[in-house]
Enzyme design. Structure first.
Site, PDB file in Angstrom:
ATOM      1  N   ASP A  34       0.831  -1.212   0.000  1.00 16.40           N
ATOM      2  CA  ASP A  34       0.000   0.000   0.000  1.00 16.40           C
ATOM      3  C   ASP A  34       0.862   1.257   0.000  1.00 16.40           C
ATOM      4  O   ASP A  34       1.976   1.255   0.526  1.00 16.40           O
ATOM      5  CB  ASP A  34      -0.931  -0.026   1.228  1.00 16.40           C
ATOM      6  CG  ASP A  34      -2.109   0.918   1.079  1.00 16.40           C
ATOM      7  OD1 ASP A  34      -2.351   1.404  -0.040  1.00 16.40           O
ATOM      8  OD2 ASP A  34      -2.782   1.169   2.096  1.00 16.40           O
ATOM      9  N   HIS A  51       2.440   3.258  -8.930  1.00 15.23           N
ATOM     10  CA  HIS A  51       2.210   1.834  -9.210  1.00 15.23           C
ATOM     11  C   HIS A  51       3.387   1.250 -10.005  1.00 15.23           C
ATOM     12  O   HIS A  51       3.816   0.134  -9.775  1.00 15.23           O
ATOM     13  CB  HIS A  51       0.906   1.643  -9.992  1.00 15.23           C
ATOM     14  CG  HIS A  51      -0.304   2.089  -9.226  1.00 15.23           C
ATOM     15  ND1 HIS A  51      -0.510   1.754  -7.906  1.00 15.23           N
ATOM     16  CD2 HIS A  51      -1.379   2.847  -9.584  1.00 15.23           C
ATOM     17  CE1 HIS A  51      -1.658   2.294  -7.495  1.00 15.23           C
ATOM     18  NE2 HIS A  51      -2.196   2.957  -8.495  1.00 15.23           N
ATOM     19  N   TRP A  83     -11.923  -1.671  -8.021  1.00 13.92           N
ATOM     20  CA  TRP A  83     -12.649  -1.257  -9.233  1.00 13.92           C
ATOM     21  C   TRP A  83     -13.307   0.095  -9.046  1.00 13.92           C
ATOM     22  O   TRP A  83     -13.707   0.739 -10.011  1.00 13.92           O
ATOM     23  CB  TRP A  83     -13.723  -2.294  -9.612  1.00 13.92           C
ATOM     24  CG  TRP A  83     -13.168  -3.622 -10.024  1.00 13.92           C
ATOM     25  CD1 TRP A  83     -13.170  -4.760  -9.284  1.00 13.92           C
ATOM     26  CD2 TRP A  83     -12.558  -3.965 -11.282  1.00 13.92           C
ATOM     27  NE1 TRP A  83     -12.588  -5.795  -9.988  1.00 13.92           N
ATOM     28  CE2 TRP A  83     -12.206  -5.328 -11.223  1.00 13.92           C
ATOM     29  CE3 TRP A  83     -12.261  -3.241 -12.447  1.00 13.92           C
ATOM     30  CZ2 TRP A  83     -11.574  -5.996 -12.270  1.00 13.92           C
ATOM     31  CZ3 TRP A  83     -11.641  -3.901 -13.492  1.00 13.92           C
ATOM     32  CH2 TRP A  83     -11.296  -5.260 -13.401  1.00 13.92           C
ATOM     33  N   ARG A  85     -11.968   2.743  -8.265  1.00 13.50           N
ATOM     34  CA  ARG A  85     -11.037   3.835  -8.599  1.00 13.50           C
ATOM     35  C   ARG A  85     -11.314   4.402 -10.002  1.00 13.50           C
ATOM     36  O   ARG A  85     -12.000   3.760 -10.796  1.00 13.50           O
ATOM     37  CB  ARG A  85      -9.606   3.293  -8.515  1.00 13.50           C
ATOM     38  CG  ARG A  85      -9.268   2.911  -7.099  1.00 13.50           C
ATOM     39  CD  ARG A  85      -7.844   2.458  -6.967  1.00 13.50           C
ATOM     40  NE  ARG A  85      -7.567   2.135  -5.577  1.00 13.50           N
ATOM     41  CZ  ARG A  85      -6.376   2.168  -5.020  1.00 13.50           C
ATOM     42  NH1 ARG A  85      -5.332   2.493  -5.750  1.00 13.50           N
ATOM     43  NH2 ARG A  85      -6.226   1.865  -3.757  1.00 13.50           N
ATOM     44  N   LEU A 145      10.395 -20.675  -4.439  1.00 13.15           N
ATOM     45  CA  LEU A 145       9.384 -19.783  -3.865  1.00 13.15           C
ATOM     46  C   LEU A 145       8.089 -19.785  -4.678  1.00 13.15           C
ATOM     47  O   LEU A 145       8.122 -19.697  -5.902  1.00 13.15           O
ATOM     48  CB  LEU A 145       9.944 -18.350  -3.841  1.00 13.15           C
ATOM     49  CG  LEU A 145       8.969 -17.253  -3.402  1.00 13.15           C
ATOM     50  CD1 LEU A 145       8.760 -17.286  -1.889  1.00 13.15           C
ATOM     51  CD2 LEU A 145       9.463 -15.872  -3.824  1.00 13.15           C
ATOM     52  N   ARG A 208      -5.068  -1.890   8.792  1.00 13.79           N
ATOM     53  CA  ARG A 208      -6.269  -2.696   8.555  1.00 13.79           C
ATOM     54  C   ARG A 208      -5.959  -3.768   7.526  1.00 13.79           C
ATOM     55  O   ARG A 208      -4.959  -3.714   6.824  1.00 13.79           O
ATOM     56  CB  ARG A 208      -7.433  -1.815   8.093  1.00 13.79           C
ATOM     57  CG  ARG A 208      -7.114  -0.962   6.872  1.00 13.79           C
ATOM     58  CD  ARG A 208      -8.337  -0.168   6.398  1.00 13.79           C
ATOM     59  NE  ARG A 208      -7.946   0.796   5.372  1.00 13.79           N
ATOM     60  CZ  ARG A 208      -7.633   2.066   5.609  1.00 13.79           C
ATOM     61  NH1 ARG A 208      -7.680   2.538   6.825  1.00 13.79           N
ATOM     62  NH2 ARG A 208      -7.257   2.868   4.615  1.00 13.79           N
TER      63      ARG A 208
END
Ligand code: IPE
Ligand code: IPE
Ligand code: MG
Length: 254
Positions: A34, A51, A83, A85, A145, A208
């Protein structure tokens, strides 16, 4: 105990390399990546620049997780709620998996990483779905991984889906009511046989879960940092693992 060398990127706070106990590495780390938008805003850039920069953090953290032998790294990349956004931002986010995988798939293959996803893939544009399917196909025999992208994922949606499938299986007599227990429910989730996350990291100072792994996070250790995702690095990742190693997990016992 060994000292792991970590690159020292330009940082405001200098962290010393932490000593990690290699016998106590979390099997499954999940990250709520975030703060991309705020990172861009601070620099007077459009949110999508955050991003894009966040993708380079993904690459760094995959390498760091692989190096300390984490088994599963789940990355929350796009939620069912994202969605909401602006359309242009959503369109950009939909292109990112393809861009990331096109750029880094050879590297992931070389590092023996296996790409998987959780979430509602059918709800994604076909080019996004195809890029992800291709990456899963090309890495399906890798046994290093597991890089698990949560794409179009929502914890409550996942539970609704699971309940519907279970009820259908009961109706079709493939499942008996008295077979429905915790492990049965787990098998109906996107994560299926995957172990629950041991450690959940969230960047950007928000405290959160935002609908992430609601069932699976029952006993996860939570770790938060104010640092925004594009600025997150190997040292902080290692710090999170080190803090995890100092937690006492009691699972309700004493
Ligand atoms: C996380 O960064 C990336 C996604 C949710 C796709 P944000 O875009 O939420 O960044 P902030 O929280 O607005 O800063
Ligand atoms: C959670 O971040 C979703 C992802 C990281 C993909 P958000 O930025 O969407 O969460 P909220 O809206 O702050 O709860
Ligand atoms: Mg956010």
């Amino acid at each position: 105990m060994i000292k792991l060398p970590f690159f020292n990127r330009k940082r405001r706070i200098e962290l010393q390399p932490t000593t990690l106990q290699l016998e106590n590495i979390p099997n499954h780390i999940a990250i709520i990546m975030d703060g991309n938008g705020r990172w861009a805003k601070k620099r007077g850039l459009p949110r999508i620049a955050g991003h894009k920069e966040g993708m380079t953090t993904v690459r760094r953290i995959v390498k760091a997780a692989n190096r300390i032998n984490v088994k599963v790294l789940t990355l929350y990349a796009f939620s069912k709620e994202n969605w909401k956004r602006p359309q242009a931002e959503v369109e950009f986010l939909m292109k990112l998996p393809k861009e990331f995988l096109t750029t880094y798939l050879p590297e992931l293959i070389e590092e023996n990483v296996k790409v998987q996803t959780i979430g509602d893939l059918e709800g994604l544009p076909s080019f996004t779905r195809e890029a992800v399917r291709e990456a899963m196909e090309q890495t399906k025999h890798n046994d290093g991984l597991i890089l698990n992208f949560a794409l179009n994922y929502g914890g409550r949606y996942e539970l609704v889906n699971a309940v519907q499938s279970m009820m259908q299986d009961v109706q079709e007599k493939k499942l008996q009511l008295d077979e429905v227990d915790e492990s049965c429910i787990s098998r109906y989730l996107y994560t299926e046989e995957m172990a629950d996350p041991d450690l959940i990291i969230r960047t950007s100072g928000e405290h959160r879960l935002s609908n992430f792994l609601l069932w699976q996070s029952a006993y996860a250790e939570l770790w938060f940092t104010e640092v925004l995702w594009p600025d997150f690095d190997e040292l902080l990742f290692e710090q999170a693992v080190s803090d995890f190693q100092n937690r006492k997990r009691r699972y309700g016992g004493i």
